[in-house]
Scaffold this motif. Structure first.
Motif, PDB file in Angstrom:
ATOM      1  N   GLU A 260     -52.016 -21.695  -3.685  1.00 27.61           N
ATOM      2  CA  GLU A 260     -52.321 -21.469  -2.280  1.00 27.61           C
ATOM      3  C   GLU A 260     -52.062 -20.016  -1.931  1.00 27.61           C
ATOM      4  O   GLU A 260     -50.932 -19.586  -1.790  1.00 27.61           O
ATOM      5  CB  GLU A 260     -51.445 -22.387  -1.412  1.00 27.61           C
ATOM      6  N   GLN A 261     -53.127 -19.227  -1.788  1.00 28.87           N
ATOM      7  CA  GLN A 261     -52.971 -17.800  -1.585  1.00 28.87           C
ATOM      8  C   GLN A 261     -53.201 -17.380  -0.150  1.00 28.87           C
ATOM      9  O   GLN A 261     -52.700 -16.343   0.279  1.00 28.87           O
ATOM     10  CB  GLN A 261     -53.945 -17.018  -2.482  1.00 28.87           C
ATOM     11  N   GLY A 262     -53.963 -18.119   0.636  1.00 22.86           N
ATOM     12  CA  GLY A 262     -54.228 -17.715   2.003  1.00 22.86           C
ATOM     13  C   GLY A 262     -55.154 -16.518   2.101  1.00 22.86           C
ATOM     14  O   GLY A 262     -55.143 -15.773   3.072  1.00 22.86           O
TER      15      GLY A 262
ATOM     16  N   GLY B 131     -40.095 -19.538  -5.284  1.00 19.68           N
ATOM     17  CA  GLY B 131     -40.986 -18.468  -4.886  1.00 19.68           C
ATOM     18  C   GLY B 131     -41.286 -18.566  -3.402  1.00 19.68           C
ATOM     19  O   GLY B 131     -41.433 -19.660  -2.859  1.00 19.68           O
ATOM     20  N   ILE B 132     -41.355 -17.422  -2.743  1.00 23.58           N
ATOM     21  CA  ILE B 132     -41.696 -17.354  -1.329  1.00 23.58           C
ATOM     22  C   ILE B 132     -42.928 -16.472  -1.178  1.00 23.58           C
ATOM     23  O   ILE B 132     -42.951 -15.333  -1.644  1.00 23.58           O
ATOM     24  CB  ILE B 132     -40.538 -16.785  -0.483  1.00 23.58           C
ATOM     25  N   ASP B 133     -43.972 -17.016  -0.548  1.00 20.42           N
ATOM     26  CA  ASP B 133     -45.210 -16.274  -0.294  1.00 20.42           C
ATOM     27  C   ASP B 133     -45.379 -16.044   1.200  1.00 20.42           C
ATOM     28  O   ASP B 133     -45.140 -16.957   1.999  1.00 20.42           O
ATOM     29  CB  ASP B 133     -46.437 -17.054  -0.790  1.00 20.42           C
ATOM     30  N   TYR B 134     -45.814 -14.848   1.543  1.00 19.91           N
ATOM     31  CA  TYR B 134     -46.206 -14.566   2.920  1.00 19.91           C
ATOM     32  C   TYR B 134     -47.670 -14.151   2.901  1.00 19.91           C
ATOM     33  O   TYR B 134     -48.068 -13.277   2.135  1.00 19.91           O
ATOM     34  CB  TYR B 134     -45.368 -13.450   3.526  1.00 19.91           C
TER      35      TYR B 134
ATOM     36  N   ASP C 287     -56.211 -11.245   4.296  1.00 12.31           N
ATOM     37  CA  ASP C 287     -56.401 -11.079   2.856  1.00 12.31           C
ATOM     38  C   ASP C 287     -55.224 -10.379   2.185  1.00 12.31           C
ATOM     39  O   ASP C 287     -55.336  -9.938   1.038  1.00 12.31           O
ATOM     40  CB  ASP C 287     -57.690 -10.299   2.582  1.00 12.31           C
ATOM     41  N   TRP C 288     -54.103 -10.274   2.881  1.00 13.88           N
ATOM     42  CA  TRP C 288     -52.890  -9.715   2.307  1.00 13.88           C
ATOM     43  C   TRP C 288     -51.959 -10.835   1.859  1.00 13.88           C
ATOM     44  O   TRP C 288     -51.881 -11.877   2.487  1.00 13.88           O
ATOM     45  CB  TRP C 288     -52.151  -8.845   3.329  1.00 13.88           C
ATOM     46  N   LYS C 289     -51.226 -10.584   0.793  1.00 13.32           N
ATOM     47  CA  LYS C 289     -50.237 -11.544   0.336  1.00 13.32           C
ATOM     48  C   LYS C 289     -49.046 -10.819  -0.277  1.00 13.32           C
ATOM     49  O   LYS C 289     -49.213  -9.893  -1.072  1.00 13.32           O
ATOM     50  CB  LYS C 289     -50.824 -12.507  -0.695  1.00 13.32           C
ATOM     51  N   ILE C 290     -47.844 -11.262   0.111  1.00 14.62           N
ATOM     52  CA  ILE C 290     -46.608 -10.763  -0.475  1.00 14.62           C
ATOM     53  C   ILE C 290     -45.897 -11.934  -1.131  1.00 14.62           C
ATOM     54  O   ILE C 290     -45.743 -12.991  -0.523  1.00 14.62           O
ATOM     55  CB  ILE C 290     -45.705 -10.113   0.592  1.00 14.62           C
TER      56      ILE C 290
END
Length: 257
Positions: A23-25, A124-127, A131-134
């Motif tokens: 899940e990248q968003g 893991g924590i994704d923000y 189209d940006w992802k950290i």
């Protein structure tokens, strides 16, 4: 030789597939979100090791995996989404640590104890925003081979040109002293005329990546990943190492059942 092929096989099973279907968003995730279930395909891996005596390895490999709503399983790589709220995703992760060597891998390792691969566990924590992802991950050696851990942060952005997606990224990876010493250190009883004693210490590796992906070929998904890594001096000063950087190329084609 068989052990190295196994390592590369597991790597190709995980890296391109898990990255595509997680899940990248982003625009890429939007294209692939409906593609849950089992998948199959093929790929090729080209990788240059930094240890002395290792050559570039090129291997054609099969590819299998599964993607569910919360659970992703690609061989021994497991990711389970625990929380998804306000652009943040928290996941539990399990993944093999595909490092190590034995005496048969290179002349530089003659007379050294085997350094074993292991399994890492962590979170893991994704923000995600537009189209940006950290991404921030913290993984520790669950089998106590190195007793080490790694903390890695990555930022990437997707650019879309018609049906083709380009995603450059940058990463920083902190490796603790135990990890570096296990895989790159030389103990006093392993010293010979070709290598001196070396006690590893913590360090930070830096990487630049580029991913190019498209769904236009053969009703499947094609992806090319390039990653260039600069290794910390805590690694490159080891007498086992001859290069301070490496390039990895992964090319895969996948399709859902």
């Amino acid at each position: 030789m068989i052990r190295n092929i196994y390592k590369a096989l597991i790597l190709i099973l995980f890296f391109p597939s898990f990255y595509v279907f997680s899940e990248q968003g982003t625009a890429v995730a939007a294209e692939r979100k409906k593609a849950t279930g089992f998948l199959y395909g093929a790929g090729i891996s080209v990788n240059k090791e930094i240890y002395k005596g290792y050559n570039t390895r090129t291997m054609p490999l099969p590819l299998f995996g599964y993607q569910g709503e919360n659970l992703s399983v690609f061989g021994p790589f497991i990711n389970y989404k625990l929380l998804d709220a306000n652009r943040f995703t928290l996941s539990a992760k399990l993944a093999p640590r595909l490092q190590g060597f034995d005496e048969s891998d290179s002349a530089i390792f003659k007379g050294m104890r085997k350094r074993k691969s292991s399994f890492d566990a962590g979170i893991g924590i994704d923000y995600q925003k537009n189209d940006w992802k950290i991404v921030l991950t913290s993984m520790f050696d669950a089998l106590n081979r190195s007793n080490g851990f790694e903390i890695k942060s990555t930022i990437g952005h997707v650019f879309r040109y018609g049906p083709i997606f380009f995603e450059p990224s940058i990463s920083l990876s902190f490796l603790d002293k135990s990890h570096v010493d296990y895989y790159y250190g030389v103990s006093k009883d392993e010293v010979n005329q070709n290598r001196g004693a070396y006690l590893g210490h913590s360090g930070v590796n830096k990487s630049l990546g580029l991913s190019i992906a498209t769904p236009i070929f053969f009703a499947g998904y094609t992806r090319l990943n390039l990653e260039y890594t600069w290794f910390d001096k805590s690694i490159t000063e080891s007498p086992l190492v001859e290069n301070n950087s490496s390039l990895q190329l992964l090319f895969v084609f996948t399709k859902n059942f």
